[in-house]
Design a protein around this motif. Structure first.
Motif, PDB file in Angstrom:
ATOM      1  N   ASP A  66      -4.870  -3.650   2.506  1.00 47.04           N
ATOM      2  CA  ASP A  66      -6.013  -3.164   3.284  1.00 47.04           C
ATOM      3  C   ASP A  66      -6.656  -1.950   2.606  1.00 47.04           C
ATOM      4  O   ASP A  66      -7.884  -1.841   2.542  1.00 47.04           O
ATOM      5  CB  ASP A  66      -5.592  -2.821   4.707  1.00 47.04           C
ATOM      6  CG  ASP A  66      -5.177  -4.055   5.505  1.00 47.04           C
ATOM      7  OD1 ASP A  66      -5.544  -5.185   5.119  1.00 47.04           O
ATOM      8  OD2 ASP A  66      -4.484  -3.875   6.525  1.00 47.04           O
ATOM      9  N   ALA A  67      -5.838  -1.032   2.080  1.00 48.45           N
ATOM     10  CA  ALA A  67      -6.363   0.140   1.372  1.00 48.45           C
ATOM     11  C   ALA A  67      -7.102  -0.284   0.106  1.00 48.45           C
ATOM     12  O   ALA A  67      -8.160   0.266  -0.219  1.00 48.45           O
ATOM     13  CB  ALA A  67      -5.229   1.101   1.036  1.00 48.45           C
TER      14      ALA A  67
ATOM     15  N   HIS B  39       4.136  -9.435   7.449  1.00 47.17           N
ATOM     16  CA  HIS B  39       4.485  -8.244   6.664  1.00 47.17           C
ATOM     17  C   HIS B  39       4.339  -8.439   5.166  1.00 47.17           C
ATOM     18  O   HIS B  39       4.925  -7.680   4.389  1.00 47.17           O
ATOM     19  CB  HIS B  39       5.902  -7.767   6.992  1.00 47.17           C
ATOM     20  CG  HIS B  39       6.180  -7.684   8.455  1.00 47.17           C
ATOM     21  ND1 HIS B  39       5.546  -6.779   9.293  1.00 47.17           N
ATOM     22  CD2 HIS B  39       6.997  -8.423   9.239  1.00 47.17           C
ATOM     23  CE1 HIS B  39       5.979  -6.957  10.520  1.00 47.17           C
ATOM     24  NE2 HIS B  39       6.848  -7.951  10.519  1.00 47.17           N
TER      25      HIS B  39
ATOM     26  N   ALA C 225      -0.540  -2.941   4.404  1.00 46.89           N
ATOM     27  CA  ALA C 225      -1.259  -1.656   4.404  1.00 46.89           C
ATOM     28  C   ALA C 225      -1.828  -1.351   3.020  1.00 46.89           C
ATOM     29  O   ALA C 225      -2.955  -0.836   2.897  1.00 46.89           O
ATOM     30  CB  ALA C 225      -0.344  -0.533   4.865  1.00 46.89           C
ATOM     31  N   ALA C 226      -1.077  -1.670   1.975  1.00 42.90           N
ATOM     32  CA  ALA C 226      -1.564  -1.453   0.610  1.00 42.90           C
ATOM     33  C   ALA C 226      -2.750  -2.369   0.306  1.00 42.90           C
ATOM     34  O   ALA C 226      -3.724  -1.960  -0.322  1.00 42.90           O
ATOM     35  CB  ALA C 226      -0.439  -1.672  -0.389  1.00 42.90           C
TER      36      ALA C 226
ATOM     37  N   GLU D  79     -10.448  -1.669   1.132  1.00 46.45           N
ATOM     38  CA  GLU D  79     -11.321  -0.578   1.563  1.00 46.45           C
ATOM     39  C   GLU D  79     -11.896   0.152   0.353  1.00 46.45           C
ATOM     40  O   GLU D  79     -13.082   0.484   0.316  1.00 46.45           O
ATOM     41  CB  GLU D  79     -10.551   0.393   2.448  1.00 46.45           C
ATOM     42  CG  GLU D  79     -11.424   1.499   3.001  1.00 46.45           C
ATOM     43  CD  GLU D  79     -10.654   2.417   3.934  1.00 46.45           C
ATOM     44  OE1 GLU D  79     -11.004   3.597   3.982  1.00 46.45           O
ATOM     45  OE2 GLU D  79      -9.712   1.946   4.607  1.00 46.45           O
TER      46      GLU D  79
END
Length: 63
Positions: free
Chosen positions: A50-51, A27, A47-48, A54
């Motif tokens: 990964d964004a 996490h 998640a941040a 991307e």
């Protein structure tokens, strides 16, 4: 503090101008300056991160 296992990008030119990333703690994504190993560590939600990656990939094809 957790024991982060930092790795350099495969795109690193070897001149020390790079960030290192650790993803071995659940996490958490940890990022630090490769020139300041004892410096601050930025902790980011996966998640941040990964964004962010991307977005960098998309920027490569729009420039």
């Amino acid at each position: 503090m957790p024991h982060f296992e930092f790795v350099k990008s495969s795109y690193s030119s070897g001149n020390g101008e790079c960030v290192e990333v650790a993803r071995n703690i659940p996490h958490t994504v940890a990022v630090r300056d490769s020139k300041r190993l004892d410096g601050p560590v930025l902790l980011i939600a996966p998640a941040a991160w990964d964004a962010f990656q991307e977005t960098l990939g998309q920027a490569r094809y729009t420039t």
